[in-house]
Design a protein around this motif. Structure first.
Motif, PDB file in Angstrom:
ATOM      1  N   LEU A  99     -17.843  19.243  56.713  1.00 15.79           N
ATOM      2  CA  LEU A  99     -16.893  19.359  57.814  1.00 15.79           C
ATOM      3  C   LEU A  99     -17.671  19.345  59.119  1.00 15.79           C
ATOM      4  CD1 LEU A  99     -14.149  19.988  59.165  1.00 15.79           C
ATOM      5  CD2 LEU A  99     -14.617  22.409  58.741  1.00 15.79           C
ATOM      6  N   VAL A 100     -17.358  18.380  59.971  1.00 15.03           N
ATOM      7  CA  VAL A 100     -17.948  18.295  61.302  1.00 15.03           C
ATOM      8  C   VAL A 100     -16.886  18.762  62.286  1.00 15.03           C
ATOM      9  CG1 VAL A 100     -19.035  16.812  63.027  1.00 15.03           C
ATOM     10  CG2 VAL A 100     -19.429  16.392  60.586  1.00 15.03           C
ATOM     11  N   GLY A 101     -17.107  19.915  62.922  1.00 12.46           N
ATOM     12  CA  GLY A 101     -16.081  20.580  63.705  1.00 12.46           C
ATOM     13  C   GLY A 101     -15.691  19.867  64.988  1.00 12.46           C
ATOM     14  N   ALA A 102     -14.552  20.254  65.524  1.00 11.51           N
ATOM     15  CA  ALA A 102     -13.999  19.647  66.732  1.00 11.51           C
ATOM     16  C   ALA A 102     -14.968  19.771  67.905  1.00 11.51           C
ATOM     17  CB  ALA A 102     -12.669  20.310  67.075  1.00 11.51           C
ATOM     18  N   ASN A 103     -15.070  18.676  68.671  1.00 12.14           N
ATOM     19  CA  ASN A 103     -15.891  18.625  69.890  1.00 12.14           C
ATOM     20  C   ASN A 103     -17.378  18.881  69.644  1.00 12.14           C
ATOM     21  OD1 ASN A 103     -14.082  18.067  72.245  1.00 12.14           O
ATOM     22  ND2 ASN A 103     -13.008  19.832  71.396  1.00 12.14           N
ATOM     23  N   SER A 104     -17.822  18.780  68.406  1.00  5.68           N
ATOM     24  CA  SER A 104     -19.254  18.894  68.133  1.00  5.68           C
ATOM     25  C   SER A 104     -19.939  17.549  68.367  1.00  5.68           C
ATOM     26  CB  SER A 104     -19.497  19.371  66.705  1.00  5.68           C
ATOM     27  OG  SER A 104     -18.905  18.471  65.782  1.00  5.68           O
ATOM     28  N   ILE A 105     -21.257  17.607  68.555  1.00  3.47           N
ATOM     29  CA  ILE A 105     -22.057  16.405  68.802  1.00  3.47           C
ATOM     30  C   ILE A 105     -23.240  16.411  67.839  1.00  3.47           C
ATOM     31  CG2 ILE A 105     -23.482  15.147  70.464  1.00  3.47           C
ATOM     32  CD1 ILE A 105     -21.839  16.531  72.695  1.00  3.47           C
ATOM     33  N   ILE A 106     -23.463  15.293  67.157  1.00  2.00           N
ATOM     34  CA  ILE A 106     -24.637  15.133  66.310  1.00  2.00           C
ATOM     35  C   ILE A 106     -25.512  14.048  66.939  1.00  2.00           C
ATOM     36  CG2 ILE A 106     -25.517  14.669  64.004  1.00  2.00           C
ATOM     37  CD1 ILE A 106     -22.853  15.500  62.864  1.00  2.00           C
ATOM     38  N   LEU A 107     -26.750  14.393  67.249  1.00  2.00           N
ATOM     39  CA  LEU A 107     -27.639  13.482  67.968  1.00  2.00           C
ATOM     40  C   LEU A 107     -28.160  12.367  67.056  1.00  2.00           C
ATOM     41  CD1 LEU A 107     -29.612  15.924  70.298  1.00  2.00           C
ATOM     42  CD2 LEU A 107     -27.448  14.720  70.695  1.00  2.00           C
ATOM     43  N   PRO A 108     -28.679  11.282  67.652  1.00  2.00           N
ATOM     44  CA  PRO A 108     -29.047  10.096  66.873  1.00  2.00           C
ATOM     45  C   PRO A 108     -30.020  10.378  65.738  1.00  2.00           C
ATOM     46  CG  PRO A 108     -29.070   9.593  69.209  1.00  2.00           C
ATOM     47  CD  PRO A 108     -28.881  11.074  69.098  1.00  2.00           C
ATOM     48  N   ARG A 109     -29.773   9.694  64.611  1.00  4.86           N
ATOM     49  CA  ARG A 109     -30.649   9.656  63.435  1.00  4.86           C
ATOM     50  C   ARG A 109     -30.800  11.006  62.734  1.00  4.86           C
ATOM     51  NH1 ARG A 109     -32.254   6.217  67.091  1.00  4.86           N
ATOM     52  NH2 ARG A 109     -33.548   7.733  68.196  1.00  4.86           N
ATOM     53  N   VAL A 110     -29.931  11.944  63.030  1.00  2.00           N
ATOM     54  CA  VAL A 110     -29.925  13.223  62.320  1.00  2.00           C
ATOM     55  C   VAL A 110     -29.250  13.043  60.962  1.00  2.00           C
ATOM     56  CG1 VAL A 110     -28.851  15.520  62.311  1.00  2.00           C
ATOM     57  CG2 VAL A 110     -30.071  14.722  64.335  1.00  2.00           C
ATOM     58  N   LYS A 111     -29.747  13.754  59.950  1.00  4.28           N
ATOM     59  CA  LYS A 111     -29.145  13.743  58.623  1.00  4.28           C
ATOM     60  C   LYS A 111     -28.539  15.112  58.338  1.00  4.28           C
ATOM     61  CE  LYS A 111     -32.280  10.267  56.687  1.00  4.28           C
ATOM     62  NZ  LYS A 111     -33.250   9.949  55.603  1.00  4.28           N
ATOM     63  N   VAL A 112     -27.241  15.118  58.059  1.00  3.33           N
ATOM     64  CA  VAL A 112     -26.531  16.344  57.689  1.00  3.33           C
ATOM     65  C   VAL A 112     -26.236  16.268  56.197  1.00  3.33           C
ATOM     66  CG1 VAL A 112     -24.491  17.771  58.084  1.00  3.33           C
ATOM     67  CG2 VAL A 112     -25.522  16.522  59.985  1.00  3.33           C
ATOM     68  N   GLY A 113     -26.603  17.301  55.460  1.00  2.00           N
ATOM     69  CA  GLY A 113     -26.492  17.264  54.007  1.00  2.00           C
ATOM     70  C   GLY A 113     -25.069  17.382  53.493  1.00  2.00           C
ATOM     71  N   ALA A 114     -24.966  17.541  52.166  1.00  2.00           N
ATOM     72  CA  ALA A 114     -23.669  17.645  51.493  1.00  2.00           C
ATOM     73  C   ALA A 114     -23.091  19.044  51.655  1.00  2.00           C
ATOM     74  CB  ALA A 114     -23.836  17.318  50.010  1.00  2.00           C
ATOM     75  N   TRP A 115     -21.762  19.112  51.771  1.00  2.00           N
ATOM     76  CA  TRP A 115     -21.008  20.365  51.809  1.00  2.00           C
ATOM     77  C   TRP A 115     -21.552  21.331  52.865  1.00  2.00           C
ATOM     78  CZ3 TRP A 115     -16.525  19.748  49.586  1.00  2.00           C
ATOM     79  CH2 TRP A 115     -16.418  18.777  48.571  1.00  2.00           C
ATOM     80  N   CYS A 116     -21.851  20.765  54.020  1.00  2.72           N
ATOM     81  CA  CYS A 116     -22.242  21.561  55.180  1.00  2.72           C
ATOM     82  C   CYS A 116     -21.014  21.836  56.046  1.00  2.72           C
ATOM     83  CB  CYS A 116     -23.290  20.826  56.015  1.00  2.72           C
ATOM     84  SG  CYS A 116     -24.883  20.610  55.201  1.00  2.72           S
ATOM     85  N   LYS A 117     -21.194  22.745  56.995  1.00  2.00           N
ATOM     86  CA  LYS A 117     -20.153  23.034  57.977  1.00  2.00           C
ATOM     87  C   LYS A 117     -20.799  23.053  59.359  1.00  2.00           C
ATOM     88  CE  LYS A 117     -16.372  26.219  59.057  1.00  2.00           C
ATOM     89  NZ  LYS A 117     -15.667  27.464  58.642  1.00  2.00           N
TER      90      LYS A 117
END
Length: 204
Positions: free
Chosen positions: A154-172
């Motif tokens: 789940l990527v929350g509302a109004n959040s920002i993920i910067l370039p080339r970042v890897k977010v794993g499985a079943w994260c919040k």
């Protein structure tokens, strides 16, 4: 199409599609929901029911959506995909079965959206992103280029993920967060850093 889910997400999806798509029936496992937006709710799917049209699973909870997807897949159903007219979806991006791209969302070139993903209102997915199955990108979140998001996150509302970042499985990823580095499986990121508590369950 058929709609599976008559609560919050169900109302959102029905409101998006019933102006141009005939809804043949709405199912929900909650026996207390009798109708939704003037459509009767038919209850749980009967064991012997044969789907003669595509099904869309309108469930916001990622784990429940996965569970229903696996159950319906055994019945060899065809899953619908939805892209709202106001969304911008690159002709060189890919949207897998059962996923939805809602009003004002943007998906750019060479991005791939997995199965049963919610790209919610105004979310932005830049070039070359890889979004795993059963992900929810909440309203107005921003994914910069070359990002990977693992299954069920789940990527929350109004959040920002910067370039080339890897977010794993079943994260919040908490609402309004700025994710500056990789996030391991099952972790929670709030604000500008990781929380220590893991959300990963061995029963996945």
């Amino acid at each position: 199409m058929y709609i599976y889910g008559a609560s919050d997400q169900g109302r959102v999806v029905i409101d998006m599609v019933d102006g141009y798509e005939r809804i043949h029936g709405v199912f929900d496992d909650n026996p207390h929901i009798a109708s939704v937006l003037d459509y009767p709710v038919l209850g749980s799917v009967p064991l012997d029911f044969v789907f003669d049209h595509a099904v869309f699973i309108a469930i916001g909870d990622n784990r429940i959506r996965k569970k229903i997807h696996l159950k319906l897949k055994k019945k060899k159903v065809r899953f619908a995909t939805i892209i709202h007219d106001s969304a911008i979806f690159s002709k060189r991006a890919v949207l897998d079965e059962g996923s939805v791209v809602m009003e004002g969302a943007i998906v750019k070139v060479n991005s791939r959206i997995g199965k049963q993903v919610i790209v919610n209102t105004g979310a932005s997915v830049d070039h070359d992103c890889l979004i795993g199955d059963f992900v929810h990108l909440a309203p107005q979140c921003t994914l910069c280029g070359g990002i990977e998001v693992g299954e069920g996150t789940l990527v929350g509302a109004n959040s920002i993920i910067l370039p080339r970042v890897k977010v794993g499985a079943w994260c919040k990823i908490g609402a309004g967060s700025v994710v500056t580095r990789d996030v391991p499986d099952g972790k929670t990121w709030i604000g500008n850093g990781l929380k220590q508590k893991s959300l990963l369950k061995v029963s996945q």
